[in-house]
Structure formats: structure tokens, C-alpha cells
Write a protein that holds these residues in place. Structure first.
Motif, PDB file in Angstrom:
ATOM      1  N   PHE A   1     -64.290  25.398  43.001  1.00 39.16           N
ATOM      2  CA  PHE A   1     -64.598  24.855  41.677  1.00 39.16           C
ATOM      3  C   PHE A   1     -64.501  25.932  40.603  1.00 39.16           C
ATOM      4  CE2 PHE A   1     -66.319  22.016  38.643  1.00 39.16           C
ATOM      5  CZ  PHE A   1     -67.237  22.716  37.879  1.00 39.16           C
ATOM      6  N   LEU A   2     -65.019  27.143  40.880  1.00 39.26           N
ATOM      7  CA  LEU A   2     -64.984  28.233  39.915  1.00 39.26           C
ATOM      8  C   LEU A   2     -63.719  29.050  40.095  1.00 39.26           C
ATOM      9  CD1 LEU A   2     -66.412  29.843  37.666  1.00 39.26           C
ATOM     10  CD2 LEU A   2     -67.515  31.189  39.472  1.00 39.26           C
ATOM     11  N   ASP A   3     -62.914  29.154  39.040  1.00 38.87           N
ATOM     12  CA  ASP A   3     -61.678  29.925  39.088  1.00 38.87           C
ATOM     13  C   ASP A   3     -61.775  31.025  38.041  1.00 38.87           C
ATOM     14  OD1 ASP A   3     -59.162  30.993  39.104  1.00 38.87           O
ATOM     15  OD2 ASP A   3     -58.105  29.083  39.018  1.00 38.87           O
ATOM     16  N   SER A   4     -62.050  32.247  38.473  1.00 37.25           N
ATOM     17  CA  SER A   4     -62.239  33.367  37.549  1.00 37.25           C
ATOM     18  C   SER A   4     -60.945  33.821  36.897  1.00 37.25           C
ATOM     19  CB  SER A   4     -62.889  34.552  38.293  1.00 37.25           C
ATOM     20  OG  SER A   4     -62.049  34.996  39.341  1.00 37.25           O
ATOM     21  N   GLU A   5     -59.814  33.267  37.332  1.00 36.11           N
ATOM     22  CA  GLU A   5     -58.526  33.631  36.754  1.00 36.11           C
ATOM     23  C   GLU A   5     -58.198  32.794  35.518  1.00 36.11           C
ATOM     24  OE1 GLU A   5     -56.604  36.184  37.858  1.00 36.11           O
ATOM     25  OE2 GLU A   5     -58.309  36.581  39.190  1.00 36.11           O
ATOM     26  N   ARG A   6     -59.034  31.809  35.231  1.00 38.15           N
ATOM     27  CA  ARG A   6     -58.751  30.916  34.104  1.00 38.15           C
ATOM     28  C   ARG A   6     -59.909  30.938  33.107  1.00 38.15           C
ATOM     29  NH1 ARG A   6     -54.449  27.522  35.451  1.00 38.15           N
ATOM     30  NH2 ARG A   6     -53.899  27.584  37.653  1.00 38.15           N
ATOM     31  N   ALA A   7     -59.607  30.550  31.870  1.00 40.76           N
ATOM     32  CA  ALA A   7     -60.623  30.508  30.817  1.00 40.76           C
ATOM     33  C   ALA A   7     -60.606  29.127  30.164  1.00 40.76           C
ATOM     34  CB  ALA A   7     -60.346  31.581  29.769  1.00 40.76           C
ATOM     35  N   PRO A   8     -61.752  28.631  29.700  1.00 38.99           N
ATOM     36  CA  PRO A   8     -61.811  27.296  29.100  1.00 38.99           C
ATOM     37  C   PRO A   8     -61.504  27.273  27.616  1.00 38.99           C
ATOM     38  CG  PRO A   8     -64.018  28.158  29.295  1.00 38.99           C
ATOM     39  CD  PRO A   8     -63.096  29.192  29.889  1.00 38.99           C
TER      40      PRO A   8
END
Length: 205
Positions: A1-8
Motif C-alpha cells: 500500500f505504501l510506495d515511498s517512490e511516489r508522491a501525492p
């Protein structure tokens, strides 16, 4: 669920991510130059920026700890809805523009939500929609371009008029926006004093 490679995206990125992750059914963000619309786009949800002074900031904590309608405000911020559908936005907007809000905040004009506008657009069979594939500086990735082009084809097939926008106006618009937001009296501009700005940010200093 958490993808540290992406930003919102931002600045209402937390709200957009929570709604996209189904941690929240809908929410309220704040927008000056895209802070509702950008995170909505990044997270695949819906967002709407109402006209300035149309919705209340009561209960909304601003970074400057002041009510946003002060003499230093170059572009007046506004609160607006984020949700998982256009219907969600309509429900929230009706709540934001209601008799209860008018009674709580004297700065908001008591203009009722116009149901006729919703009905008018719901019954329209042809819309004029502008699109921009690239701003001329940053080329989108292949997946984004494919998504835009697919959307263009589907909208044209549905009978809508699609208009390719000229990206020449973007830099003029960004320059004007930056000078308004960071004009000499702003706290943001004063905070930059004494610093050597990067070339891209010289206009903000």
C-alpha cells in the motif's frame, strides 16, 4: 500500500492520498495555484477549486496562522472538496455553501448552491475541452502521454470538442503568478532575503 517512490502532490496531498487509499470517503483542501487540483490528479481522485471567497476557512488551520483574507494576499486562497466522484464533490460543495455556513462566517456571501447549473451540465451532450500534452519543458512519461491520447480519443468519440492548447502562454502565466504570490510584502518573500536564489527562482526573491 505504501510506495515511498511516489508522491501525492500538494499541497493538499495528504487529503488526496487518504481518499485514494479509501482511508477517508472525501475531504476538504485549500487551493491558490493548484493545491486541490494537483494532488487530485496525482492520486486519481476528483477535486474542485471554487471561486475565491465562496467557501469558508473557519476551522481550517492556515500556515500563517491568520485568516487568509488579509492585505498581503495577492491571490486569495479558497477551500474546496476532494472526493472519489463528481457526485461526491457536489455533496460536499452543497455543505460548504449552505445557510449554516453563512450564519457562521460573515465573510462568505449568502449565495445558495445553484442546482440549475448541475442540471444544465448533466444534460449537455457536447462539451469543449482543452488539453495540453506537454508544457514544452518537461516531457511526460510514455504512460502519461498514452493516457492523455486515449482520453482525447474517447472524448472525441463521445461527441465532445477537443482543443489543443498552445503552451506558449505557460511561462508568462507562471511569471505573473510568481510575482503576485511573492510580491515584496509577503512573508515568503521576506524569508528569502539574504539568500542567493537559484536562477529558476530569481523572480521570487
Amino acid at each position: 500500500f505504501l510506495d515511498s517512490e511516489r508522491a501525492p502532490g500538494g499541497s493538499s496531498g495528504g487529503e488526496g492520498a487518504l481518499i485514494a487509499g479509501r482511508c477517508s470517503p472525501a475531504g476538504i483542501g485549500a487551493d491558490i495555484g493548484g493545491s486541490i487540483r494537483i494532488p487530485s490528479n496525482f492520486s486519481g481522485v476528483y477535486g474542485f477549486k471554487p471561486s475565491s471567497c465562496r467557501t469558508s476557512f473557519k476551522g481550517h488551520q492556515c500556515c500563517t496562522h491568520r485568516y487568509p483574507y488579509d492585505s498581503e494576499t495577492g491571490i486569495v486562497p479558497v477551500t474546496g472538496p476532494l472526493g472519489r466522484s463528481v457526485d461526491d464533490l457536489i455533496i460536499l460543495q452543497k455543505l460548504q455553501i449552505s445557510e449554516f455556513v453563512f450564519e457562521q462566517d460573515a465573510k462568505i456571501p449568502p449565495l445558495a448552491f445553484d442546482e440549475k447549473i448541475v442540471e444544465e451540465y448533466a444534460n449537455k451532450t457536447k462539451l469543449r475541452i482543452g488539453y495540453l500534452i506537454s508544457d514544452g519543458t518537461f516531457q511526460p512519461c510514455a504512460g502519461s502521454i498514452d493516457a492523455i491520447e486515449k482520453s482525447i480519443r474517447l472524448l472525441k468519440d463521445a461527441g465532445h470538442e477537443l482543443i489543443a492548447l498552445d503552451n506558449a502562454f505557460i511561462f508568462e502565466m507562471l511569471d505573473a503568478y510568481g510575482r503576485i504570490i511573492f510580491h515584496g510584502g509577503r512573508e515568503d518573500s521576506r524569508a528569502l532575503q539574504g539568500e542567493t536564489p537559484l536562477k529558476q527562482y530569481e523572480m521570487l526573491a
